[in-house]
Structure formats: C-alpha cells, structure tokens
Design a protein around this motif. Structure first.
Motif, PDB file in Angstrom:
ATOM      1  N   VAL A  75       0.833  -1.205   0.000  1.00 16.45           N
ATOM      2  CA  VAL A  75       0.000   0.000   0.000  1.00 16.45           C
ATOM      3  C   VAL A  75       0.868   1.255   0.000  1.00 16.45           C
ATOM      4  O   VAL A  75       0.597   2.226  -0.700  1.00 16.45           O
ATOM      5  N   ALA A  76       1.937   1.213   0.780  1.00 23.33           N
ATOM      6  CA  ALA A  76       2.810   2.390   0.922  1.00 23.33           C
ATOM      7  C   ALA A  76       3.633   2.658  -0.337  1.00 23.33           C
ATOM      8  O   ALA A  76       4.106   3.780  -0.544  1.00 23.33           O
ATOM      9  N   ALA A  77       3.806   1.642  -1.179  1.00 26.72           N
ATOM     10  CA  ALA A  77       4.688   1.780  -2.345  1.00 26.72           C
ATOM     11  C   ALA A  77       3.987   2.465  -3.520  1.00 26.72           C
ATOM     12  O   ALA A  77       2.784   2.330  -3.715  1.00 26.72           O
ATOM     13  N   ASP A 107      -9.922  -3.578  -4.064  1.00 24.99           N
ATOM     14  CA  ASP A 107     -10.624  -2.451  -4.697  1.00 24.99           C
ATOM     15  C   ASP A 107     -10.500  -1.162  -3.890  1.00 24.99           C
ATOM     16  O   ASP A 107     -11.248  -0.214  -4.114  1.00 24.99           O
ATOM     17  N   GLN A 108      -9.564  -1.155  -2.963  1.00 24.41           N
ATOM     18  CA  GLN A 108      -9.393   0.010  -2.095  1.00 24.41           C
ATOM     19  C   GLN A 108      -8.317   0.955  -2.647  1.00 24.41           C
ATOM     20  O   GLN A 108      -7.422   0.523  -3.376  1.00 24.41           O
ATOM     21  N   PRO A 109      -8.390   2.237  -2.270  1.00 21.77           N
ATOM     22  CA  PRO A 109      -7.417   3.207  -2.780  1.00 21.77           C
ATOM     23  C   PRO A 109      -5.960   2.790  -2.556  1.00 21.77           C
ATOM     24  O   PRO A 109      -5.094   3.107  -3.369  1.00 21.77           O
ATOM     25  N   GLY A 110      -5.723   2.076  -1.477  1.00 21.98           N
ATOM     26  CA  GLY A 110      -4.352   1.670  -1.148  1.00 21.98           C
ATOM     27  C   GLY A 110      -3.664   0.852  -2.225  1.00 21.98           C
ATOM     28  O   GLY A 110      -2.427   0.843  -2.304  1.00 21.98           O
ATOM     29  N   LEU A 111      -4.419   0.160  -3.042  1.00 25.50           N
ATOM     30  CA  LEU A 111      -3.789  -0.643  -4.113  1.00 25.50           C
ATOM     31  C   LEU A 111      -4.024  -0.041  -5.504  1.00 25.50           C
ATOM     32  O   LEU A 111      -3.744  -0.693  -6.514  1.00 25.50           O
ATOM     33  N   MET A 112      -4.518   1.177  -5.519  1.00 21.01           N
ATOM     34  CA  MET A 112      -4.778   1.803  -6.828  1.00 21.01           C
ATOM     35  C   MET A 112      -3.561   2.603  -7.309  1.00 21.01           C
ATOM     36  O   MET A 112      -2.752   3.060  -6.503  1.00 21.01           O
ATOM     37  N   ASN A 113      -3.519   2.779  -8.611  1.00 22.88           N
ATOM     38  CA  ASN A 113      -2.524   3.668  -9.254  1.00 22.88           C
ATOM     39  C   ASN A 113      -1.070   3.275  -8.992  1.00 22.88           C
ATOM     40  O   ASN A 113      -0.215   4.135  -8.839  1.00 22.88           O
ATOM     41  N   LYS A 114      -0.830   1.995  -8.932  1.00 24.31           N
ATOM     42  CA  LYS A 114       0.557   1.519  -8.753  1.00 24.31           C
ATOM     43  C   LYS A 114       1.205   1.308 -10.120  1.00 24.31           C
ATOM     44  O   LYS A 114       0.536   0.948 -11.095  1.00 24.31           O
ATOM     45  N   GLU A 115       2.513   1.473 -10.136  1.00 17.23           N
ATOM     46  CA  GLU A 115       3.283   1.111 -11.324  1.00 17.23           C
ATOM     47  C   GLU A 115       3.872  -0.277 -11.082  1.00 17.23           C
ATOM     48  O   GLU A 115       4.327  -0.571  -9.978  1.00 17.23           O
ATOM     49  N   PHE A 116       3.833  -1.108 -12.121  1.00 17.91           N
ATOM     50  CA  PHE A 116       4.265  -2.506 -11.969  1.00 17.91           C
ATOM     51  C   PHE A 116       5.423  -2.862 -12.905  1.00 17.91           C
ATOM     52  O   PHE A 116       5.450  -2.462 -14.070  1.00 17.91           O
ATOM     53  N   TYR A 117       6.317  -3.648 -12.351  1.00 15.21           N
ATOM     54  CA  TYR A 117       7.366  -4.309 -13.135  1.00 15.21           C
ATOM     55  C   TYR A 117       7.326  -5.791 -12.775  1.00 15.21           C
ATOM     56  O   TYR A 117       7.069  -6.139 -11.615  1.00 15.21           O
ATOM     57  N   TYR A 118       7.632  -6.643 -13.742  1.00 15.10           N
ATOM     58  CA  TYR A 118       7.635  -8.082 -13.502  1.00 15.10           C
ATOM     59  C   TYR A 118       8.991  -8.679 -13.899  1.00 15.10           C
ATOM     60  O   TYR A 118       9.494  -8.389 -14.992  1.00 15.10           O
ATOM     61  N   LEU A 119       9.536  -9.498 -13.017  1.00 13.60           N
ATOM     62  CA  LEU A 119      10.831 -10.138 -13.268  1.00 13.60           C
ATOM     63  C   LEU A 119      10.644 -11.650 -13.200  1.00 13.60           C
ATOM     64  O   LEU A 119      10.150 -12.163 -12.190  1.00 13.60           O
ATOM     65  N   MET A 120      11.017 -12.341 -14.272  1.00 13.01           N
ATOM     66  CA  MET A 120      10.733 -13.787 -14.342  1.00 13.01           C
ATOM     67  C   MET A 120      11.936 -14.567 -14.862  1.00 13.01           C
ATOM     68  O   MET A 120      12.651 -14.074 -15.740  1.00 13.01           O
TER      69      MET A 120
END
Ligand SMILES: Cc1cc2nc3c(=O)[nH]c(=O)nc-3n(C[C@H](O)[C@H](O)[C@H](O)COP(=O)(O)O)c2cc1C
Length: 181
Positions: A75-77, A107-120
C-alpha cells in the motif's frame, strides 16, 4: 523519489529471479528512490479462504500471518516489482498466495494507481515459456484500478541457482531499476 517495493517470490536464497530483484533494487536506489526488497522465503503466507470475513470487517483479513505486514508495504509503495520463477509455466505458489491475499483490499485506494514491473526466470527457452507467468501478473494488475505496467524481464535458460550470473539480464534489471523515477 518513488517508493519502490521489490517482492521476490522464489524459495531459493540467491535464486535467479532474486538476483534480478537485487539488480533492479540496486539501480532504483542509485536513481534516488526509496527501495525495499522483501523475500517471501520463510514467510508465513496462508491461502485466501474466500470467507468474505474481510468484506464485513473493515477489510481486515481473519488470517493472521505475515501477509498483513506485506500488504502495508504494498500500500505504501508507488512502484511494485514482482518476481517469480516459472513453475509449471505459471507463477510459483508463494507469489500466487500473496496475490490472492490482497483480496481484502483489492478495490481500495491503497492498491490503486501503482506502477508494476515483472521479473521472471525459467529453464526453458520456448518463445511462449513465460506467457502464462506474465499473464498471472497482468491479471493481478488488471484487477487493481489505475495500474500501469512499466516493464518486464523474461530471463530464460537458467536451471541452477546462480546460472544467471554474467548474463545480459542482470544488466537489464539494473538499467530498468535505474529508469524508475
Ligand atoms: C517446481 C518447479 C517447477 C518448474 N517448472 C518449470 C517450467 O514449467 N518451465 C521452466 O522453464 N522451468 C521450470 N522450472 C525451473 C525454474 O523456472 C528455473 O530453475 C528458474 O531459474 C528458477 O528461478 P529461481 O532461481 O529464481 O528460483 C521449475 C522449477 C521448479 C523447482
């Protein structure tokens, strides 16, 4: 300066995908971001029971384990970097269990509008070897409002831990981390 949380899902200490995490974190730190790398190894992560307790209790999950603390960090990130080895051409169970446990706040604001990167990382080098793994991550992000995919690394061809050393993928991860701003 962004808050970056790197989540390493491999059970292998120093595993190939964890090395990508470390290089990404190094680059992101050097670019002036606040970066934390956490490993799911050794963490107690129960399954989502789909009991809907959280939906009637202020979005608090009734399973008491290490996930609460991880969710607070998520959430903080501003930026979430998620890493997994390819297991049966999907993600590993640790990262999937964590994804499912975000249900209480999906569906809460805490998990909205994050930028994502995936490493596999995978052993097989088939063109499609990471399609499903990538789609698992994408499916998660699709459920969260305002998510933005910023990049991913498909490091194929590594079986043993440490085989990724000296490959171009570590450099790629470092540069990707450095581009975070
Ligand atoms: C349970 C298990 C399942 C795996 N399934 C696959 C697979 O379906 N395809 C593949 O290419 N590699 C598979 N691998 C190999 C890993 O993806 C590979 O060793 C990878 O480099 C591990 O990353 P890590 O060191 O970060 O754990 C599997 C490994 C394990 C232990």
């Amino acid at each position: 300066m962004r808050k970056v949380l790197v989540i390493s899902g491999t059970p292998r200490n120093g595993g190939n995908s964890e090395r990508l995490c470390e290089e990404f974190a190094k680059g992101a730190k050097e670019a002036g971001n606040e970066v934390e790398l956490i490993s799911l190894r050794g963490k107690e992560i129960g399954f989502c029971n789909a009991c809907d307790y959280c939906m009637n209790h202020d979005r608090v999950c009734c399973v008491k384990d290490d996930v609460g603390e991880i969710l607070e960090k998520m959430v903080a990130a501003d930026v979430l970097v998620m890493a997994s080895p390819v297991y049966y051409f999907a993600v590993d169970a640790q990262i999937k269990a964590l994804i499912d446990r975000t249900y209480c706040i999906w569906d809460q604001p805490g998990l909205m509008n994050k930028e994502f990167y995936y490493l596999m990382t995978s052993w097989r080098e088939y063109e499609w070897a990471m399609d499903c793994t990538l789609e698992c991550f994408r499916g998660f992000a699709k459920c969260l409002k305002g998510s933005k995919e910023m990049g991913y690394i498909c490091a194929k061809g590594f079986w043993d831990k440490g085989e990724i050393e000296g490959s171009k993928f570590l450099e790629q991860a470092y540069e990707m981390g450095k581009s975070v701003q």
